[in-house]
Design a protein around this motif. Structure first.
Motif, mmCIF file in Angstrom:
data_model
loop_
_atom_site.group_PDB
_atom_site.id
_atom_site.type_symbol
_atom_site.label_atom_id
_atom_site.label_comp_id
_atom_site.label_asym_id
_atom_site.label_seq_id
_atom_site.Cartn_x
_atom_site.Cartn_y
_atom_site.Cartn_z
ATOM 1 N N LEU A 97 0.825 -1.204 0.000
ATOM 2 C CA LEU A 97 0.000 0.000 0.000
ATOM 3 C C LEU A 97 0.859 1.255 0.000
ATOM 4 C CD1 LEU A 97 -2.723 1.474 0.241
ATOM 5 C CD2 LEU A 97 -2.568 1.162 2.727
ATOM 6 N N TYR A 98 1.873 1.303 0.864
ATOM 7 C CA TYR A 98 2.751 2.467 0.929
ATOM 8 C C TYR A 98 3.496 2.665 -0.394
ATOM 9 C CZ TYR A 98 2.051 2.011 5.989
ATOM 10 O OH TYR A 98 1.510 1.905 7.240
ATOM 11 N N THR A 99 3.935 1.569 -0.997
ATOM 12 C CA THR A 99 4.707 1.667 -2.235
ATOM 13 C C THR A 99 3.852 2.176 -3.382
ATOM 14 O OG1 THR A 99 6.132 -0.164 -1.515
ATOM 15 C CG2 THR A 99 6.159 0.406 -3.855
ATOM 16 N N VAL A 100 2.674 1.611 -3.541
ATOM 17 C CA VAL A 100 1.797 2.024 -4.645
ATOM 18 C C VAL A 100 1.322 3.460 -4.449
ATOM 19 C CG1 VAL A 100 -0.404 1.589 -5.803
ATOM 20 C CG2 VAL A 100 1.043 -0.333 -5.122
ATOM 21 N N LEU A 101 0.820 3.756 -3.254
ATOM 22 C CA LEU A 101 0.310 5.096 -2.974
ATOM 23 C C LEU A 101 1.437 6.130 -3.001
ATOM 24 C CD1 LEU A 101 -2.101 6.876 -2.156
ATOM 25 C CD2 LEU A 101 -1.584 6.322 0.243
ATOM 26 N N GLY A 102 2.543 5.801 -2.359
ATOM 27 C CA GLY A 102 3.660 6.745 -2.297
ATOM 28 C C GLY A 102 4.287 7.013 -3.649
ATOM 29 N N ALA A 154 7.833 12.543 -0.052
ATOM 30 C CA ALA A 154 7.174 12.464 -1.363
ATOM 31 C C ALA A 154 8.065 12.946 -2.498
ATOM 32 C CB ALA A 154 5.875 13.271 -1.344
ATOM 33 N N ILE A 155 8.962 13.889 -2.235
ATOM 34 C CA ILE A 155 9.772 14.461 -3.310
ATOM 35 C C ILE A 155 11.260 14.292 -3.012
ATOM 36 C CG2 ILE A 155 10.373 16.558 -4.576
ATOM 37 C CD1 ILE A 155 7.628 17.583 -4.195
ATOM 38 N N THR A 206 2.832 6.750 -6.584
ATOM 39 C CA THR A 206 1.884 7.536 -7.378
ATOM 40 C C THR A 206 1.931 9.010 -7.004
ATOM 41 O OG1 THR A 206 0.405 5.613 -7.537
ATOM 42 C CG2 THR A 206 -0.533 7.779 -8.028
ATOM 43 N N ILE A 207 1.894 9.289 -5.692
ATOM 44 C CA ILE A 207 1.941 10.681 -5.234
ATOM 45 C C ILE A 207 3.274 11.323 -5.595
ATOM 46 C CG2 ILE A 207 1.965 12.150 -3.183
ATOM 47 C CD1 ILE A 207 -0.027 10.242 -1.898
#
Length: 288
Positions: A76-81, A145-146, A83-84
């Protein structure tokens, strides 16, 4: 004409072969031990190939609720992170690639400064806490995130984006946002795949953010659970301590099995991105 093999080529092949062996051997050894029976491991007979093939340790790993819950959290963290991170990084890179941007030099300077100076761990934690992100999913994806380096690499790519394409899009009635989503992003698969892989690997292996921002074990990623297993040498699974009659051995095999299970998914992603990776990694390396 036949290619001539020089002495330097031979030395180079030997060195590269040594690097390959050193890199692959730990994985091969861990797989062999995790798939071998207890008696052969105890006797030290396992080297490169499993003996007494069995999958009971992997059965324990896959049945352990804590490991599987952390596995789901990591995905979940990998996919969501990812993408963001990709969306924000691409949007920011596209914006600062335009030299006619208001306060262009000021934005570039502020971004570059962050590569050399940071607020520090405690001020960063206080900022994250003030936004109510502690012990939440967002605490794992938003603070990191960046990446400034990825932002600059992607900016270099967008700086070379043909202006004719942008002008044609605006002639058809697209705004800057429309040009970005409908023209720039679809033509940026190579850089998006490369930067996305960097972000995904970083998030998948990230346990430091979890140590700082997470309090509930239900939110722990796989790397934190794996770290606890490796450092403490113990499993939370009662089934693991009853298999084979030797807790120490099962714990060692469990370490290797958990490491393999946690490593394979991110390794399996690479072949699908390989065709983009070489091209994307070279972006910005040639001038003129």
């Amino acid at each position: 004409m036949k290619a001539r093999v020089t002495g330097f080529d031979v030395i180079l092949y030997i060195i590269l072969s040594g690097v390959v062996v050193v890199t692959l051997y730990p994985f091969v050894y861990m797989i062999a031990v995790s798939l071998s029976s207890d008696i052969h491991v105890l006797k030290g007979e396992v080297f490169l190939w499993p003996k007494g093939l069995n999958f009971k340790v992997y059965s324990v790993v896959l049945k352990d609720q804590l490991i599987m819950r952390s596995y789901v959290n990591t995905i979940l963290y990998t996919v969501l992170g990812t993408t963001i991170s990709l969306l924000v990084t691409a949007a920011g890179a596209y914006a600062i690639s335009k030299k006619d941007l208001l306060f262009y030099r000021g934005f570039i300077m502020m971004i570059v400064i962050t590569m050399f100076f940071s607020g520090g761990m405690i001020p960063t934690f206080l900022v994250v806490k003030s936004y109510g992100l502690v012990d939440t999913i967002w605490g794992m994806v938003l603070p990191t995130a960046i990446s400034t380096w990825n932002l600059i690499v992607m900016r270099t790519f967008f700086a070379g984006f043909p202006k004719e394409i942008e002008e044609s899009g605006k002639m058809d009635g697209l705004t800057d946002i429309g040009v970005f989503f409908r023209l720039a992003l679809p033509l940026s698969k190579a850089i998006l795949a490369t930067i996305g892989l960097f972000y995904a690997v970083g998030i998948w292996n990230n346990f430091f953010s979890a140590m700082l921002y997470l309090r509930s074990s239900d939110l722990f990623p796989l790397q934190v659970v794996l770290r606890n297993i490796v450092l403490q040498g113990a499993s939370n699974s009662s089934e693991a301590t009853n298999i084979g009659g030797d807790t120490l051995l099962i714990d060692e095999s469990l370490k290797f099995a958990t490491i393999i299970v946690s490593t394979l998914p991110i390794l399996m992603v690479y072949p699908f991105l390989q065709k983009y990776f070489a091209k994307g990694a070279m972006i910005g390396s040639i001038k003129g």
